[in-house]
Motif scaffolding. Structure first.
Motif, mmCIF file in Angstrom:
data_model
loop_
_atom_site.group_PDB
_atom_site.id
_atom_site.type_symbol
_atom_site.label_atom_id
_atom_site.label_comp_id
_atom_site.label_asym_id
_atom_site.label_seq_id
_atom_site.Cartn_x
_atom_site.Cartn_y
_atom_site.Cartn_z
ATOM 1 N N ARG B 36 0.846 -1.184 0.000
ATOM 2 C CA ARG B 36 0.000 0.000 0.000
ATOM 3 C C ARG B 36 0.885 1.238 0.000
ATOM 4 O O ARG B 36 2.054 1.207 0.413
ATOM 5 C CB ARG B 36 -0.944 0.023 1.205
ATOM 6 C CG ARG B 36 -0.303 0.466 2.480
ATOM 7 C CD ARG B 36 -1.302 0.694 3.585
ATOM 8 N NE ARG B 36 -0.625 1.251 4.753
ATOM 9 C CZ ARG B 36 -1.176 1.348 5.942
ATOM 10 N NH1 ARG B 36 -2.420 0.932 6.140
ATOM 11 N NH2 ARG B 36 -0.498 1.865 6.939
ATOM 12 N N LEU B 46 2.726 -5.231 2.610
ATOM 13 C CA LEU B 46 1.673 -5.787 3.460
ATOM 14 C C LEU B 46 1.859 -7.291 3.627
ATOM 15 O O LEU B 46 1.974 -7.796 4.750
ATOM 16 C CB LEU B 46 0.287 -5.528 2.860
ATOM 17 C CG LEU B 46 -0.183 -4.073 2.786
ATOM 18 C CD1 LEU B 46 -1.550 -3.998 2.110
ATOM 19 C CD2 LEU B 46 -0.257 -3.474 4.176
ATOM 20 N N GLN B 64 -7.539 -7.433 10.574
ATOM 21 C CA GLN B 64 -8.601 -6.914 9.722
ATOM 22 C C GLN B 64 -8.321 -7.183 8.243
ATOM 23 O O GLN B 64 -9.180 -6.985 7.396
ATOM 24 C CB GLN B 64 -8.811 -5.414 9.955
ATOM 25 C CG GLN B 64 -7.703 -4.532 9.437
ATOM 26 C CD GLN B 64 -8.174 -3.083 9.244
ATOM 27 O OE1 GLN B 64 -9.359 -2.819 9.124
ATOM 28 N NE2 GLN B 64 -7.241 -2.145 9.208
ATOM 29 N N PHE B 65 -7.107 -7.621 7.923
ATOM 30 C CA PHE B 65 -6.745 -7.903 6.544
ATOM 31 C C PHE B 65 -6.741 -9.412 6.313
ATOM 32 O O PHE B 65 -6.388 -10.200 7.210
ATOM 33 C CB PHE B 65 -5.340 -7.379 6.226
ATOM 34 C CG PHE B 65 -5.216 -5.886 6.180
ATOM 35 C CD1 PHE B 65 -4.838 -5.181 7.307
ATOM 36 C CD2 PHE B 65 -5.453 -5.195 5.007
ATOM 37 C CE1 PHE B 65 -4.710 -3.797 7.267
ATOM 38 C CE2 PHE B 65 -5.326 -3.813 4.950
ATOM 39 C CZ PHE B 65 -4.958 -3.110 6.094
ATOM 40 N N ILE B 79 -10.371 -6.153 3.391
ATOM 41 C CA ILE B 79 -10.267 -5.374 4.619
ATOM 42 C C ILE B 79 -11.625 -5.454 5.279
ATOM 43 O O ILE B 79 -12.630 -5.005 4.714
ATOM 44 C CB ILE B 79 -9.874 -3.907 4.345
ATOM 45 C CG1 ILE B 79 -8.641 -3.837 3.433
ATOM 46 C CG2 ILE B 79 -9.604 -3.178 5.659
ATOM 47 C CD1 ILE B 79 -8.277 -2.430 2.988
ATOM 48 N N THR B 82 -13.179 -1.223 7.513
ATOM 49 C CA THR B 82 -12.241 -0.182 7.127
ATOM 50 C C THR B 82 -12.203 0.972 8.117
ATOM 51 O O THR B 82 -13.221 1.336 8.732
ATOM 52 C CB THR B 82 -12.603 0.358 5.739
ATOM 53 O OG1 THR B 82 -14.000 0.686 5.701
ATOM 54 C CG2 THR B 82 -12.287 -0.652 4.656
ATOM 55 N N LYS B 83 -11.011 1.536 8.243
ATOM 56 C CA LYS B 83 -10.806 2.714 9.089
ATOM 57 C C LYS B 83 -10.372 3.863 8.176
ATOM 58 O O LYS B 83 -9.925 3.645 7.041
ATOM 59 C CB LYS B 83 -9.707 2.448 10.109
ATOM 60 C CG LYS B 83 -9.896 1.227 10.957
ATOM 61 C CD LYS B 83 -8.801 1.173 12.019
ATOM 62 C CE LYS B 83 -8.716 -0.199 12.614
ATOM 63 N NZ LYS B 83 -7.602 -0.973 12.202
ATOM 64 N N GLU B 85 -7.750 5.542 8.318
ATOM 65 C CA GLU B 85 -6.327 5.440 7.982
ATOM 66 C C GLU B 85 -6.006 4.350 6.970
ATOM 67 O O GLU B 85 -4.854 4.202 6.572
ATOM 68 C CB GLU B 85 -5.492 5.239 9.252
ATOM 69 C CG GLU B 85 -5.917 4.067 10.107
ATOM 70 C CD GLU B 85 -6.853 4.476 11.237
ATOM 71 O OE1 GLU B 85 -7.718 5.373 11.038
ATOM 72 O OE2 GLU B 85 -6.747 3.870 12.327
ATOM 73 N N ASP B 86 -7.016 3.601 6.552
ATOM 74 C CA ASP B 86 -6.824 2.624 5.473
ATOM 75 C C ASP B 86 -6.863 3.276 4.103
ATOM 76 O O ASP B 86 -6.570 2.621 3.087
ATOM 77 C CB ASP B 86 -7.887 1.527 5.541
ATOM 78 C CG ASP B 86 -7.755 0.649 6.780
ATOM 79 O OD1 ASP B 86 -8.789 0.176 7.280
ATOM 80 O OD2 ASP B 86 -6.610 0.453 7.238
ATOM 81 N N SER B 87 -7.234 4.540 4.058
ATOM 82 C CA SER B 87 -7.249 5.253 2.779
ATOM 83 C C SER B 87 -5.840 5.288 2.206
ATOM 84 O O SER B 87 -4.901 5.782 2.840
ATOM 85 C CB SER B 87 -7.759 6.685 2.974
ATOM 86 O OG SER B 87 -9.111 6.684 3.344
ATOM 87 N N TYR B 90 -3.585 0.822 -3.073
ATOM 88 C CA TYR B 90 -3.175 -0.555 -2.817
ATOM 89 C C TYR B 90 -2.675 -1.170 -4.113
ATOM 90 O O TYR B 90 -3.385 -1.187 -5.125
ATOM 91 C CB TYR B 90 -4.342 -1.366 -2.237
ATOM 92 C CG TYR B 90 -4.646 -0.976 -0.815
ATOM 93 C CD1 TYR B 90 -5.410 0.160 -0.540
ATOM 94 C CD2 TYR B 90 -4.143 -1.709 0.259
ATOM 95 C CE1 TYR B 90 -5.667 0.551 0.768
ATOM 96 C CE2 TYR B 90 -4.394 -1.330 1.564
ATOM 97 C CZ TYR B 90 -5.154 -0.197 1.818
ATOM 98 O OH TYR B 90 -5.402 0.196 3.111
#
Lengths: 112, 117
Positions: B36, B46, B64-65, B79, B82-83, B85-87, B90
């Motif tokens: 990512r 990752l 979570q992944f 995912i 999603t949070k 901060e996952d923005s 990828y």
């Protein structure tokens, strides 16, 4: 150190000049190194690689130099062209690893 | 020239929703990866996948992944919740099998941009 966030080091060169982009690595066990070019909105694109038993490797207009003593890698681009404008990342891995670890990147800007 | 293809190119989701990113690696490659890249930052590893199992994962790749190779051509990253901060962008990558040490050129796809609102 680790990536510093949004402010990539930038190298600005004139079209036709030679460019040298540098990279320091910290893992003395790293035995394979690779340079990638990333244009805006695209994935990293392979440029050239080098194994740790070599100190220099040449491609078309590009040369990679490896100095294991000081853990330093450089990418030289001859006769830089506007199409070379991109972010350049060095990456490495060590024995037994397949995944590459990327460095922080350098933005190359070529002025026409 | 063979390429790694990724879908979707851009996905917008609400925080807490599940997202699945899809990849079709190069057909004769046996190693698959997800990376990512948060905007303006470096490309972060990752997970790597070989022979239908995870071979290596980073600290980022928490519970979570998950990854899966549901058939002979696709490789997915899920995912679960999603949070913000996952923005990130990828990237999927693949590489050939090789014997011994040395060259391991990863070929990357164009990426999937994930925006979590």
């Amino acid at each position: 150190g680790e990536s510093v966030g949004l402010h990539l080091p930038t190298l600005s060169v004139q079209e036709g000049d030679n460019s040298i982009i540098n990279c320091a690595y910290s893992n003395s066990a790293s035995d394979y190194f690779i340079w990638y070019k990333q244009e805006s909105g695209k994935g990293p694109q392979f440029i050239i690689d080098i194994r740790s038993n070599m100190d220099k490797r040449q491609g078309q207009r590009v040369t990679v130099l490896l100095n294991k003593t000081v853990k330093h890698l450089s990418l030289q681009i001859a006769a830089t062209q506007p199409g070379d404008s991109a972010v350049y990342f060095c990456a490495e891995n060590g024995p037994g690893r397949r995944a590459l670890t990327f460095g922080s990147g350098t933005r190359l800007q070529v002025q026409p | 020239e063979p390429e790694v293809t990724q879908t979707p190119s851009h996905q917008v989701t609400q925080m807490g929703q599940e997202v699945i990113l899809r990849c079709v690696p190069i057909s004769n490659h046996l190693y698959f990866y997800w990376y990512r890249q948060i905007l303006g930052q470096k490309v972060e590893f990752l997970v790597s996948f070989y022979n239908n199992e995870i071979s290596e994962k980073s600290e980022i790749f928490d519970d979570q992944f998950s990854v899966e190779r549901p058939d002979g051509s696709n490789f997915t990253l899920k995912i679960r919740s999603t949070k913000l901060e996952d923005s990130a962008m990828y990237f999927c990558a693949s590489s050939e099998y090789y014997k011994g040490s040395g060259a391991n050129v990863l070929t990357f796809g164009a990426g999937s941009r994930l925006t979590v609102l």
